[in-house]
Design an enzyme around this catalytic site. Sequence first.
Site, PDB file in Angstrom:
ATOM      1  N   ASP A  92       0.840  -1.191   0.000  1.00 58.43           N
ATOM      2  CA  ASP A  92       0.000   0.000   0.000  1.00 58.43           C
ATOM      3  C   ASP A  92       0.878   1.245   0.000  1.00 58.43           C
ATOM      4  OD1 ASP A  92      -2.906   1.205   0.876  1.00 58.43           O
ATOM      5  OD2 ASP A  92      -1.266   2.286   1.853  1.00 58.43           O
ATOM      6  N   TYR A 139       2.938   9.900  -0.499  1.00 53.21           N
ATOM      7  CA  TYR A 139       4.090   9.328   0.208  1.00 53.21           C
ATOM      8  C   TYR A 139       5.393   9.555  -0.557  1.00 53.21           C
ATOM      9  CZ  TYR A 139       0.379   6.612   2.562  1.00 53.21           C
ATOM     10  OH  TYR A 139      -0.742   6.215   3.232  1.00 53.21           O
ATOM     11  N   LYS A 154      -2.974   5.818  -3.935  1.00 54.20           N
ATOM     12  CA  LYS A 154      -4.043   6.758  -3.605  1.00 54.20           C
ATOM     13  C   LYS A 154      -3.858   8.079  -4.342  1.00 54.20           C
ATOM     14  CE  LYS A 154      -3.711   4.885   1.062  1.00 54.20           C
ATOM     15  NZ  LYS A 154      -2.290   4.510   0.979  1.00 54.20           N
ATOM     16  N   HIS A 208      -7.793   9.632  -1.453  1.00 55.03           N
ATOM     17  CA  HIS A 208      -7.084   9.659  -0.174  1.00 55.03           C
ATOM     18  C   HIS A 208      -7.893  10.309   0.954  1.00 55.03           C
ATOM     19  CE1 HIS A 208      -2.657   9.492   1.328  1.00 55.03           C
ATOM     20  NE2 HIS A 208      -3.497   9.235   2.303  1.00 55.03           N
TER      21      HIS A 208
END
Length: 276
Positions: A46, A51, A76, A109
């Site tokens: 994930d 990120y 996401k 998200h």
Amino acid sequence: MAVVPDLELNNGVAIPQLGFGVFQVPAEDTAEVVRTALRTGYRSIDTAAAYRNETGVGAAIRDCGLPRGELFVTTKLWNSDQGYDSALRAFDAGMERLGLDYLDLYLIHWPLPARDTYVETWRAFGKLLSEGRVRAIGVSNFQIPHLQRLIDETGVVPAVNQVELHPNLAQAELRAFHADHGIVTEAWSPLAQGALLSDETITGLASRHGRSPAQIVLRWHLQLGNVVIPKSVTPSRIAENFALFDFALTDEDMAAIGKLDTGARIGPDPDTFNLA
């Protein structure tokens, strides 16, 4: 090596109940950390655009030696890319970073209710699903009113809602809504960022079962029926978090952990969070 059970999503796609998260894993370390997780036995990874480590995830997937069909990859859409056309563009950019031909699960998200763009974003996700570019679509951090609006206005029920969930924030009402609508609950921050690991109830159960506090909390998630995605960059902890399938908590254990629910969040409130 343990076999991780699958949960069936509402469109028949199978998702491993235990996955590996890469939130806050530095970009330069991500590929090796994910390789370690895959060698340990994880098959679900994930990540997210926010990120900034999708490239490392993709590199690990490409050179791990495992067939792509054995892996389940989630990413996401970030908040600044919400909207129909912008979501489609962001998906293309994310797939380029990952270097993949298709994605297993794509999530919105955050709902950003003040901006009121999540429904049109969801319609774009439906297009990606219909075109076969994504095997399943879902959301993250959505509350019941947000979910109900998606269902009412589009007729497409999210396959997954990934939310902050741990014994201090058990989300019973939201999980019940998910169960009623065929939405799989996925837990982020499953260990409350470590805050639960010194709790007396958790440490007592860990001692009784001969397990670590983290294993007790992660096992609680599995027995609730959650998908869980613990994160670590330490190989020993990556392995420890995977060793959850040779013991079980009793009903009394589950009830004791259930008493830890205070409703306290560690992360932002989805009703007000609005970061671009």
